[in-house]
Design a protein around this motif. Structure first.
Motif, mmCIF file in Angstrom:
data_model
loop_
_atom_site.group_PDB
_atom_site.id
_atom_site.type_symbol
_atom_site.label_atom_id
_atom_site.label_comp_id
_atom_site.label_asym_id
_atom_site.label_seq_id
_atom_site.Cartn_x
_atom_site.Cartn_y
_atom_site.Cartn_z
ATOM 1 N N ASP A 125 0.810 -0.197 7.932
ATOM 2 C CA ASP A 125 0.642 0.929 7.005
ATOM 3 C C ASP A 125 1.146 1.223 5.619
ATOM 4 O OD1 ASP A 125 -0.959 2.643 9.254
ATOM 5 O OD2 ASP A 125 0.994 1.827 10.253
ATOM 6 N N THR A 126 1.492 0.581 5.475
ATOM 7 C CA THR A 126 3.102 0.055 4.419
ATOM 8 C C THR A 126 3.295 -1.448 4.374
ATOM 9 O OG1 THR A 126 3.890 2.758 4.928
ATOM 10 C CG2 THR A 126 4.729 1.172 3.298
ATOM 11 N N LEU A 127 2.555 -1.809 3.017
ATOM 12 C CA LEU A 127 3.210 -2.948 2.537
ATOM 13 C C LEU A 127 4.155 -2.908 1.370
ATOM 14 C CD1 LEU A 127 2.795 -5.610 2.091
ATOM 15 C CD2 LEU A 127 0.596 -5.951 0.864
ATOM 16 N N VAL A 128 4.647 -3.741 1.803
ATOM 17 C CA VAL A 128 6.607 -3.642 0.973
ATOM 18 C C VAL A 128 6.539 -5.557 -0.173
ATOM 19 C CG1 VAL A 128 8.272 -3.452 0.276
ATOM 20 C CG2 VAL A 128 7.930 -1.959 1.237
ATOM 21 N N THR A 129 5.838 -5.400 -0.842
ATOM 22 C CA THR A 129 6.088 -6.344 -1.742
ATOM 23 C C THR A 129 7.434 -6.616 -2.826
ATOM 24 O OG1 THR A 129 3.956 -7.352 -1.388
ATOM 25 C CG2 THR A 129 5.207 -8.608 -3.201
ATOM 26 N N PRO A 130 8.487 -7.569 -2.435
ATOM 27 C CA PRO A 130 9.347 -7.148 -3.480
ATOM 28 C C PRO A 130 9.049 -8.358 -4.411
ATOM 29 C CG PRO A 130 10.873 -7.333 -1.436
ATOM 30 C CD PRO A 130 9.012 -8.242 -1.224
ATOM 31 N N GLY A 153 -6.631 -12.058 -13.745
ATOM 32 C CA GLY A 153 -7.528 -11.766 -13.080
ATOM 33 C C GLY A 153 -6.436 -12.396 -11.688
ATOM 34 N N PRO A 154 -6.785 -11.383 -10.443
ATOM 35 C CA PRO A 154 -6.177 -11.598 -9.830
ATOM 36 C C PRO A 154 -5.719 -12.929 -9.124
ATOM 37 C CG PRO A 154 -8.366 -11.074 -9.195
ATOM 38 C CD PRO A 154 -8.210 -11.041 -10.502
ATOM 39 N N SER A 155 -4.514 -12.830 -7.978
ATOM 40 C CA SER A 155 -4.212 -14.149 -7.950
ATOM 41 C C SER A 155 -3.849 -14.552 -6.488
ATOM 42 C CB SER A 155 -2.967 -14.733 -8.208
ATOM 43 O OG SER A 155 -2.057 -16.373 -8.324
ATOM 44 N N VAL A 156 -3.734 -15.264 -5.590
ATOM 45 C CA VAL A 156 -4.042 -15.780 -4.477
ATOM 46 C C VAL A 156 -3.572 -14.237 -3.840
ATOM 47 C CG1 VAL A 156 -3.837 -18.597 -4.297
ATOM 48 C CG2 VAL A 156 -1.587 -16.989 -4.207
ATOM 49 N N TYR A 157 -2.244 -13.852 -3.375
ATOM 50 C CA TYR A 157 -1.604 -13.058 -2.579
ATOM 51 C C TYR A 157 -2.327 -11.582 -2.944
ATOM 52 C CZ TYR A 157 1.936 -10.171 -0.284
ATOM 53 O OH TYR A 157 2.271 -8.703 0.594
ATOM 54 N N SER A 158 -2.762 -11.396 -3.988
ATOM 55 C CA SER A 158 -3.531 -9.935 -4.186
ATOM 56 C C SER A 158 -4.703 -10.075 -3.551
ATOM 57 C CB SER A 158 -3.746 -9.704 -6.096
ATOM 58 O OG SER A 158 -2.871 -9.605 -6.172
ATOM 59 N N GLU A 159 -5.434 -12.020 -3.886
ATOM 60 C CA GLU A 159 -6.672 -11.653 -2.893
ATOM 61 C C GLU A 159 -6.726 -11.730 -1.504
ATOM 62 O OE1 GLU A 159 -7.881 -15.526 -4.221
ATOM 63 O OE2 GLU A 159 -8.907 -14.592 -6.774
ATOM 64 N N ILE A 176 -4.056 0.405 2.961
ATOM 65 C CA ILE A 176 -3.116 -0.088 3.259
ATOM 66 C C ILE A 176 -1.511 0.946 1.897
ATOM 67 C CG2 ILE A 176 -1.093 -1.744 2.791
ATOM 68 C CD1 ILE A 176 -3.578 -3.414 4.018
ATOM 69 N N ASP A 177 -1.001 1.085 2.472
ATOM 70 C CA ASP A 177 -0.367 1.701 0.970
ATOM 71 C C ASP A 177 0.834 0.534 0.577
ATOM 72 O OD1 ASP A 177 1.112 3.596 -1.322
ATOM 73 O OD2 ASP A 177 2.552 4.006 0.479
ATOM 74 N N SER A 204 -1.000 -2.139 -12.072
ATOM 75 C CA SER A 204 -1.454 -1.627 -10.513
ATOM 76 C C SER A 204 -2.614 -0.642 -10.653
ATOM 77 C CB SER A 204 -0.193 -1.040 -10.733
ATOM 78 O OG SER A 204 -0.071 0.216 -11.630
ATOM 79 N N LYS A 205 -2.880 -0.807 -11.747
ATOM 80 C CA LYS A 205 -4.129 0.305 -11.878
ATOM 81 C C LYS A 205 -5.718 -0.310 -11.388
ATOM 82 C CE LYS A 205 -2.088 3.729 -15.202
ATOM 83 N NZ LYS A 205 -0.737 2.868 -14.813
ATOM 84 N N ARG A 206 -5.095 -1.880 -11.827
ATOM 85 C CA ARG A 206 -6.320 -2.465 -11.874
ATOM 86 C C ARG A 206 -6.434 -2.891 -10.581
ATOM 87 N NH1 ARG A 206 -7.668 -7.663 -15.240
ATOM 88 N NH2 ARG A 206 -9.509 -8.580 -14.335
ATOM 89 N N ILE A 207 -5.691 -3.351 -9.502
ATOM 90 C CA ILE A 207 -6.032 -4.378 -8.427
ATOM 91 C C ILE A 207 -5.224 -2.482 -6.912
ATOM 92 C CG2 ILE A 207 -6.244 -6.390 -8.683
ATOM 93 C CD1 ILE A 207 -3.076 -6.367 -7.915
ATOM 94 N N GLY A 208 -4.387 -1.472 -7.560
ATOM 95 C CA GLY A 208 -4.256 -0.669 -6.357
ATOM 96 C C GLY A 208 -3.411 -1.255 -5.631
ATOM 97 N N PHE A 209 -1.810 -1.285 -6.335
ATOM 98 C CA PHE A 209 -0.482 -0.720 -5.990
ATOM 99 C C PHE A 209 0.558 0.092 -5.964
ATOM 100 C CE2 PHE A 209 -0.142 -4.812 -8.571
ATOM 101 C CZ PHE A 209 0.805 -3.970 -9.025
#
Length: 269
Positions: A125-130, A153-159, A176-177, A204-209
């Motif tokens: 529900d909430t994803l926290v990425t340090p 472009g986005p990398s592996v984790y974003s994908e 997911i928030d 953050s604006k491009r891939i939504g976090f």
């Protein structure tokens, strides 16, 4: 049903287990029922952290609000359906056993790409990425040009997060928030730090976090682990006067909890 918080990225050393333990313990101290799950089967940093806590509190004879830790269950191969992944079953059974008896489940993921981590992200529900404040860690989210100014472009984790979002959408679950923490920050305001800040804002604006402040680099976090303690426990175990660094770290934890905007959570420490 419990609100599931997944703490993850695919790189070690970003402070995932420290964030997980402080987040889980803070929620417990705020009166919520919290359970934790460690998906790093080999290293078990969060599992060891919680074990250290129980042992130390028993040793000194006090009881402090604490999350309950759950181990992944073992699955007999003959109980699996044809084509079913054993780790999928282990994770689903663990979560099913927790989500009706607690308010929050905090899942700590390993610093690598595993099937368990992949499935856990789809449950978040909430994803926290340090994220350490460096372009080495930033590369986990996106590829960037040589000057650090243009996102290629986005990398592996974003994908992987994008795939998890698609799985949730197909299942009719809320989105997911995703919150990215700028973690282990140094004290100096360097040009590199400013570049990373601007790059994260654009990405953050491009891939939504959302971007939130994490913890600064402090010795206290390494000292707390062997006793299983968090910043919020220090006065309860006999520390009469917190130093300036500890006070600042508690404020960082307070701001982190506020930034996550978790349902039903009011920060009063």
């Amino acid at each position: 049903m419990a609100h599931i918080i997944v703490v993850g990225n695919e790189k070690g050393g970003a402070g995932k287990s420290t964030v997980s333990m402080h987040l889980a313990t803070a929620l417990a101290r705020l009166g919520h029922r919290v359970q934790t799950l460690d998906l790093d089967i080999r290293q078990r940093s969060l599992g060891r952290y919680t074990e250290n806590r129980m042992a130390y509190l028993e040793k000194i004879g006090i009881d402090l609000p604490s999350p309950m830790h759950t181990e992944l269950p073992n699955i007999e191969k003959e109980t699996l359906d044809p084509g079913e992944n054993a780790n999928d079953r282990r994770l689903s059974e663990a979560v099913a056993g927790m989500e009706e008896t607690c308010d929050f489940i905090v899942i700590d993921c390993p610093g690598s790409h595993t099937r368990l981590a992949q499935v856990a992200h789809s449950l978040a529900d909430t994803l926290v990425t340090p994220l350490n404040d460096s372009f080495i860690d930033f590369d986990l989210l996106a590829r960037i040009d040589a000057d650090g100014d243009k996102i290629l472009g986005p990398s592996v984790y974003s994908e992987m997060v994008w795939s998890a979002r698609q799985v949730r959408a197909q299942a009719g679950l809320p989105p997911i928030d995703w919150v990215v923490l700028r973690n282990r920050l140094g004290a100096q305001q360097m040009v590199n730090k400013m570049k990373i800040e601007k790059a994260l804002e654009r990405l953050s604006k491009r891939i939504g976090f959302r971007v939130a402040p994490g913890f600064s680099e402090r010795v206290v976090f390494r000292e707390l682990f062997p006793r299983g303690l968090t910043l919020l426990d220090l006065k309860d175990v006999g520390v009469k006067q917190l130093n300036i660094s500890n006070v600042a770290a508690r404020q960082e934890l307070r701001e982190l909890i506020k930034a996550l905007k978790l349902p039903g959570v009011e920060v009063n420490f």
